[in-house]
Design an enzyme around this catalytic site. Sequence first.
Site, PDB file in Angstrom:
ATOM      1  N   THR A  36       0.827  -1.212   0.000  1.00  0.00           N
ATOM      2  CA  THR A  36       0.000   0.000   0.000  1.00  0.00           C
ATOM      3  C   THR A  36       0.863   1.265   0.000  1.00  0.00           C
ATOM      4  O   THR A  36       0.570   2.185  -0.772  1.00  0.00           O
ATOM      5  CB  THR A  36      -0.977  -0.015   1.191  1.00  0.00           C
ATOM      6  N   GLU A  51       0.930   9.616  -5.668  1.00  0.00           N
ATOM      7  CA  GLU A  51       1.475  10.963  -5.459  1.00  0.00           C
ATOM      8  C   GLU A  51       2.290  11.391  -6.676  1.00  0.00           C
ATOM      9  O   GLU A  51       2.212  12.540  -7.114  1.00  0.00           O
ATOM     10  CB  GLU A  51       2.354  11.003  -4.212  1.00  0.00           C
ATOM     11  N   HIS A 105      -6.963   0.395  -0.838  1.00  0.00           N
ATOM     12  CA  HIS A 105      -6.210  -0.578  -1.623  1.00  0.00           C
ATOM     13  C   HIS A 105      -7.171  -1.740  -1.861  1.00  0.00           C
ATOM     14  O   HIS A 105      -7.504  -2.479  -0.941  1.00  0.00           O
ATOM     15  CB  HIS A 105      -4.955  -1.017  -0.861  1.00  0.00           C
TER      16      HIS A 105
END
Length: 129
Positions: free
Chosen positions: A35, A43, A69
């Site tokens: 994750t 990002e 996730h």
Amino acid sequence: MSKLKVGLAGEAGETVTRDKTAQAYGSGQIEVYATPAMIGLMENAALSAVDHLLDEGKTTVGISISVKHLAATPVGFPVKAKASLKEIDGGRLVFAVDAYDSNKKIGTGEHQRFIVETERFLNKAKSLE
């Protein structure tokens, strides 16, 4: 900042390697895409959507992320993240982010970044040493 518009999009991709697994990150015991690695990819996709459009001496920093996730991805699979700028509030940028492997959507959420003056930001960070 006038170059920034809602709808700008960015992508980032990588292949799941052993150093990007939950086991390697210490966030689990199995060798599937971690994750934290997926979040980093999301990002990066957001950064790629806007960073090249910012005025000289400015960049963005991540300030918030909320993701799910959704599915495991094994070592060796390619993964891709997509980000779409959905809101501009002064210097705060809000992105919708999604991640995929070659078979399915593996993550979804929202990521916020803030526009900063690079030198000033780094000087402030150094003053905390």
